[in-house]
Design a protein around this motif. Structure first.
Motif, PDB file in Angstrom:
ATOM      1  N   GLY A 198       0.946  -1.266  -0.009  1.00 23.14           N
ATOM      2  CA  GLY A 198      -0.136   0.145   0.364  1.00 23.14           C
ATOM      3  C   GLY A 198       0.704   1.297   0.384  1.00 23.14           C
ATOM      4  O   GLY A 198       2.161   0.874   0.124  1.00 23.14           O
ATOM      5  N   LYS A 199       0.141   2.714  -0.304  1.00 25.43           N
ATOM      6  CA  LYS A 199       1.401   3.188  -0.387  1.00 25.43           C
ATOM      7  C   LYS A 199       1.931   4.224   0.612  1.00 25.43           C
ATOM      8  O   LYS A 199       1.413   3.403   2.301  1.00 25.43           O
ATOM      9  CB  LYS A 199       0.011   4.960  -1.301  1.00 25.43           C
ATOM     10  N   PHE A 200       2.766   4.694   0.639  1.00 23.75           N
ATOM     11  CA  PHE A 200       2.944   5.629   1.810  1.00 23.75           C
ATOM     12  C   PHE A 200       1.678   5.637   2.728  1.00 23.75           C
ATOM     13  O   PHE A 200       0.954   6.748   2.424  1.00 23.75           O
ATOM     14  CB  PHE A 200       3.855   6.767   1.499  1.00 23.75           C
ATOM     15  N   ASN A 201       1.913   6.291   4.535  1.00 21.19           N
ATOM     16  CA  ASN A 201       1.254   6.510   5.422  1.00 21.19           C
ATOM     17  C   ASN A 201      -1.176   5.677   4.949  1.00 21.19           C
ATOM     18  O   ASN A 201      -1.414   5.864   5.331  1.00 21.19           O
ATOM     19  CB  ASN A 201       0.249   7.651   5.021  1.00 21.19           C
ATOM     20  N   ALA A 202      -0.138   4.267   4.566  1.00 19.62           N
ATOM     21  CA  ALA A 202      -1.629   3.760   4.585  1.00 19.62           C
ATOM     22  C   ALA A 202      -2.051   2.986   6.105  1.00 19.62           C
ATOM     23  O   ALA A 202      -3.314   2.090   5.973  1.00 19.62           O
ATOM     24  CB  ALA A 202      -1.716   2.511   3.234  1.00 19.62           C
ATOM     25  N   GLY A 203      -0.561   2.788   6.472  1.00 20.53           N
ATOM     26  CA  GLY A 203      -0.835   2.179   8.142  1.00 20.53           C
ATOM     27  C   GLY A 203      -0.265   0.836   7.815  1.00 20.53           C
ATOM     28  O   GLY A 203      -1.044   0.348   8.996  1.00 20.53           O
ATOM     29  N   LEU A 215       9.100  -1.738  13.297  1.00 22.44           N
ATOM     30  CA  LEU A 215       8.922  -0.654  12.176  1.00 22.44           C
ATOM     31  C   LEU A 215       8.793   1.203  12.499  1.00 22.44           C
ATOM     32  O   LEU A 215       7.815   1.008  13.435  1.00 22.44           O
ATOM     33  CB  LEU A 215       8.280  -1.394  11.081  1.00 22.44           C
ATOM     34  N   ARG A 216       9.572   1.342  12.164  1.00 25.92           N
ATOM     35  CA  ARG A 216       9.419   3.227  11.435  1.00 25.92           C
ATOM     36  C   ARG A 216       7.339   3.132  10.731  1.00 25.92           C
ATOM     37  O   ARG A 216       7.253   2.727  10.336  1.00 25.92           O
ATOM     38  CB  ARG A 216       9.988   4.310  11.341  1.00 25.92           C
ATOM     39  N   GLU A 217       6.781   4.374  12.195  1.00 23.07           N
ATOM     40  CA  GLU A 217       5.894   4.524  12.208  1.00 23.07           C
ATOM     41  C   GLU A 217       5.636   5.957  11.433  1.00 23.07           C
ATOM     42  O   GLU A 217       6.370   7.135  12.201  1.00 23.07           O
ATOM     43  CB  GLU A 217       4.691   3.869  13.045  1.00 23.07           C
ATOM     44  N   GLY A 218       5.119   6.301  10.985  1.00 26.01           N
ATOM     45  CA  GLY A 218       4.672   7.877   9.766  1.00 26.01           C
ATOM     46  C   GLY A 218       5.878   8.374   9.886  1.00 26.01           C
ATOM     47  O   GLY A 218       6.138   9.191   9.690  1.00 26.01           O
ATOM     48  N   ALA A 219       6.673   7.636   9.497  1.00 25.97           N
ATOM     49  CA  ALA A 219       8.604   7.471   8.560  1.00 25.97           C
ATOM     50  C   ALA A 219       7.664   8.139   7.613  1.00 25.97           C
ATOM     51  O   ALA A 219       6.846   8.682   6.793  1.00 25.97           O
ATOM     52  CB  ALA A 219       9.485   6.229   7.887  1.00 25.97           C
ATOM     53  N   THR A 220       8.767   9.759   7.685  1.00 24.65           N
ATOM     54  CA  THR A 220       8.354  10.700   6.342  1.00 24.65           C
ATOM     55  C   THR A 220      10.140  10.825   5.112  1.00 24.65           C
ATOM     56  O   THR A 220       9.938  11.258   4.280  1.00 24.65           O
ATOM     57  CB  THR A 220       8.654  11.949   6.569  1.00 24.65           C
ATOM     58  N   THR A 228      -7.526   0.794   5.934  1.00 25.61           N
ATOM     59  CA  THR A 228      -6.862   1.413   7.442  1.00 25.61           C
ATOM     60  C   THR A 228      -7.828   2.449   8.240  1.00 25.61           C
ATOM     61  O   THR A 228      -8.614   3.014   7.218  1.00 25.61           O
ATOM     62  CB  THR A 228      -5.288   0.760   7.219  1.00 25.61           C
ATOM     63  N   ARG A 229      -7.002   2.699   9.098  1.00 32.25           N
ATOM     64  CA  ARG A 229      -7.518   4.211  10.059  1.00 32.25           C
ATOM     65  C   ARG A 229      -8.751   4.562   9.889  1.00 32.25           C
ATOM     66  O   ARG A 229      -8.961   5.630   9.833  1.00 32.25           O
ATOM     67  CB  ARG A 229      -6.075   4.619   9.082  1.00 32.25           C
ATOM     68  N   SER A 230      -9.896   3.377   9.977  1.00 32.15           N
ATOM     69  CA  SER A 230     -11.135   3.315  10.217  1.00 32.15           C
ATOM     70  C   SER A 230     -11.186   4.195  11.342  1.00 32.15           C
ATOM     71  O   SER A 230     -12.365   3.925  11.856  1.00 32.15           O
ATOM     72  CB  SER A 230     -11.282   2.433  10.088  1.00 32.15           C
TER      73      SER A 230
HETATM   74  N1  LIG Z   1      -6.245   7.557  12.714  1.00 34.90           N
HETATM   75  C1  LIG Z   1      -5.328   6.727  12.768  1.00 34.90           C
HETATM   76  N2  LIG Z   1      -4.271   6.508  12.370  1.00 34.90           N
HETATM   77  C2  LIG Z   1      -3.688   5.739  11.580  1.00 34.90           C
HETATM   78  C3  LIG Z   1      -3.873   4.513  12.181  1.00 34.90           C
HETATM   79  N3  LIG Z   1      -2.822   3.810  11.412  1.00 34.90           N
HETATM   80  C4  LIG Z   1      -1.578   4.633  11.271  1.00 34.90           C
HETATM   81  N4  LIG Z   1      -1.791   5.430  11.793  1.00 34.90           N
HETATM   82  C5  LIG Z   1      -1.413   6.776  10.864  1.00 34.90           C
HETATM   83  O1  LIG Z   1      -0.996   7.084   9.647  1.00 34.90           O
HETATM   84  C6  LIG Z   1       0.487   7.858   9.338  1.00 34.90           C
HETATM   85  C7  LIG Z   1       1.365   6.385   8.277  1.00 34.90           C
HETATM   86  O2  LIG Z   1       1.337   4.973   9.271  1.00 34.90           O
HETATM   87  P1  LIG Z   1       2.267   4.178   8.846  1.00 34.90           P
HETATM   88  O3  LIG Z   1       2.154   3.099   9.459  1.00 34.90           O
HETATM   89  O4  LIG Z   1       3.479   4.429   9.296  1.00 34.90           O
HETATM   90  O5  LIG Z   1       1.925   3.940   7.289  1.00 34.90           O
HETATM   91  P2  LIG Z   1       2.977   3.756   6.068  1.00 34.90           P
HETATM   92  O6  LIG Z   1       3.556   4.133   5.715  1.00 34.90           O
HETATM   93  O7  LIG Z   1       1.389   2.461   5.284  1.00 34.90           O
HETATM   94  O8  LIG Z   1       3.805   2.208   6.934  1.00 34.90           O
HETATM   95  C8  LIG Z   1       0.886   7.184  10.784  1.00 34.90           C
HETATM   96  O9  LIG Z   1       0.978   8.350  11.399  1.00 34.90           O
HETATM   97  C9  LIG Z   1       0.244   6.694  11.654  1.00 34.90           C
HETATM   98  O10 LIG Z   1       0.645   7.284  12.398  1.00 34.90           O
HETATM   99  C10 LIG Z   1      -5.316   4.225  12.740  1.00 34.90           C
HETATM  100  O11 LIG Z   1      -5.619   3.491  12.710  1.00 34.90           O
HETATM  101  N5  LIG Z   1      -5.835   5.727  13.056  1.00 34.90           N
END
Ligand SMILES: Nc1nc2c(ncn2[C@@H]2O[C@H](COP(=O)(O)OP(=O)(O)O)[C@@H](O)[C@H]2O)c(=O)[nH]1
Ligand SMILES: [Mg+2]
Length: 508
Positions: free
Chosen positions: A112-117, A153-158, A235-237
């Protein structure tokens, strides 16, 4: 069953690995794999046999003739291709050993794309497995090598380019976290490709703010064609709501309502189905989408959190993905070979060899036509050269008809030879036999005009006969090349159909 029991069951099942002794089902699968590999190898042997005894240069053509050179080039290409295929197959070794590292595990691509969770979900699952006492290992790729670590893993990585990373959950599961090919560095592109290929099943994540952007599936098309199961995860529902707590307004994270989730799931389902049809992929690979919120699952206290956040449904959905993923995993060695045969072997035949064979056939047809036309052209030219000399010879040898015949014969033979050299030079022509093109005059001729007419006629008849015979011989010389080209094309056509059938049978 309460939520915790449901989770435990999932974690135990997914994390379990396949350490149990082989069942009869496994054994049947092994036997099938063995026979599939054998069929693919037989196909390759037959193909290569057809290319191994190819276009021999025909003896009727000089080696310098363009057609002989074209034939020779194809012959060489057949040899080169076979060497290249062997090389490409050994270049696939690292991909195969990556899969072997994880031999006992089902590999799921979290795509999935960046920030997809993706990273958040992977980390969440890692926590749940670890909480159950199951081993969890993270890894990433650095300089082409796998590096293990305990770091999540790093989350919210930019970062603008992603790193290849993943995790082993329990003894049974590997998750590969990838944003897809477009956002990795060029050095990582080949490895990402191999990661993608090594996956047995696909989790496709997209955020509930714009879920199911189906063009993202283009990148997975090849894997989907291999009948790998596809589970869309929304995700992020969740949403932020303002609540009054003790007279103060506070922001709270809430799950989206079940009705809202159901709508989004149905919408993603419909669009994904359409997309798969458009890509010509069997829609049975598609699992029903599941909507989740990792943040809600984490932030909400109490045992209902997992169910409310959609994670129990995700567990069930992943469990359903595991069976077809296992099935894929079992036939993976055959898939890897099939893929090599389709892309590298058949691909090169279609792109490189067949066009050359077509070119050669076209050139042969053109040459046949030129040969036929050259008959008249040679006759015209030889005639124009020979005729002006006739009156002089006639005057000189009018009283010695045998000498006249011999002189005219010599003239005719010289002109024929010159035309043949000029027009059919690339052919190995039989030497004109001594009795050929002999100009014979009738015994009784009344007067010089009749003699001249008889001479002219005899010259034309001999020239016509000689050019027709020569063109015939050349035309014959081309036939073996044409036959071999046709035979090779037919062989390649048959092989292409055979490979298609093998592929269809493998994926059925
Ligand atoms: N509101 C919300 N934000 C989420 C959720 N899961 C991830 N995020 C946020 O979405 C952004 C991207 O998450 P990340 O896991 O790094 O996405 P990736 O780029 O697909 O690996 C981060 O700022 C997370 O905190 C969720 O269930 N709800
Ligand atoms: Mg990430």
């Amino acid at each position: 069953m309460n939520a915790m029991a449901g989770e435990q069951q999932f974690l135990a099942h997914a994390g379990g690995g396949s350490a149990e002794p082989a069942t009869s089902n496994d054994q049947a699968g092994m036997a099938r794999l063995h026979s599939q590999l054998q069929q693919l190898q037989t196909w390759q042997t037959q193909l290569q046999q057809g290319l191994g005894s190819p276009l021999a240069p025909t003896p009727g053509l000089q080696p310098s003739h363009p057609l002989a050179q074209q034939t020779q080039a194809i012959h060489q290409q057949c040899q080169d291709l076979q060497a290249r295929w062997a090389q490409q197959w050994s270049a696939l070794q690292p991909a195969r050993s990556l899969a072997q590292d994880f031999e006992q595990r089902v590999i799921l691509l979290v795509f999935g794309k960046f920030n997809a969770g993706k990273s958040s979900l992977c980390n969440f699952l890692a926590e749940r497995f670890a909480a159950q006492g199951q081993p969890v290992r993270f890894f990433h790729l650095a300089d082409g090598a796998m590096v293990e670590s305990d770091e999540p893993l790093r989350e919210g990585a930019t970062e603008t380019t992603a790193r290849l990373q993943g995790l082993c959950l329990g003894n049974g599961l590997v998750l590969l976290d990838t944003p897809g090919l477009h956002s990795v560095t060029p050095e990582n592109a080949a490895l990402t490709q191999r990661f993608t290929e090594s996956a047995d099943g696909l989790l496709w994540l997209s955020s509930s703010t714009s879920p199911g952007q189906v063009q993202e599936l283009d990148e997975l098309a090849r894997e989907l064609r291999r009948n790998k199961p596809l589970l869309p995860v929304i995700t992020r529902s969740d949403l932020i709501e303002e609540d009054e707590v003790d007279g103060e307004i506070q922001k709270c994270l809430r799950n989206k309502t079940p009705a809202n989730r159901a709508l989004q799931e149905a919408d993603v389902q419909t669009r994904a189905q359409d997309k798969l049809r458009q890509l010509g992929i069997d829609v049975s690979v598609l699992k029903h989408p599941v909507s989740i919120s990792v943040h809600a699952a984490r932030s909400q206290p109490g045992p209902d959190a997992l169910a409310d956040a959609g994670l129990l449904r995700l567990y069930t959905a992943i469990t359903e993905v595991l069976a077809p993923a296992q099935a894929y995993k079992q036939r993976k060695p055959a898939e890897v070979l099939l893929h090599h045969l389709e892309e590298n072997v058949q691909g090169a035949i279609d792109a490189e060899l067949l066009p050359k064979l077509q070119d050669l056939q076209r050139a042969l047809a053109q040459e046949q036509e030129r040969l036929q036309q050259s008959k008249a052209a040679m006759l015209r030219a030889a005639w124009r050269q020979a005729i002006p000399a006739l009156p002089g010879l006639l005057e000189e040898y009018a009283d010695q008809l045998p000498v006249l015949s011999a002189e005219v014969t010599a003239l005719v033979r010289a002109e024929i030879s010159e035309q043949l050299r000029g027009n059919l030079g690339g052919y190995v022509l039989p030497v004109l036999p001594t009795e050929a093109a002999a100009v014979v005059l009738p015994a009784a001729i009344a007067g010089p005009d009749a003699l001249y007419a008889a001479l002219q006629n005899a010259v034309r008849v001999q020239m016509e006969a000689a050019f027709a015979a020569a063109v015939d011989a050349c035309s014959h010389a081309l036939e073996p090349v044409l036959l071999q080209t046709e035979k090779m094309r037919a062989h390649l056509r048959q092989c292409a159909q055979g490979l298609q059938a093998l592929g269809a049978a493998l994926r059925a």
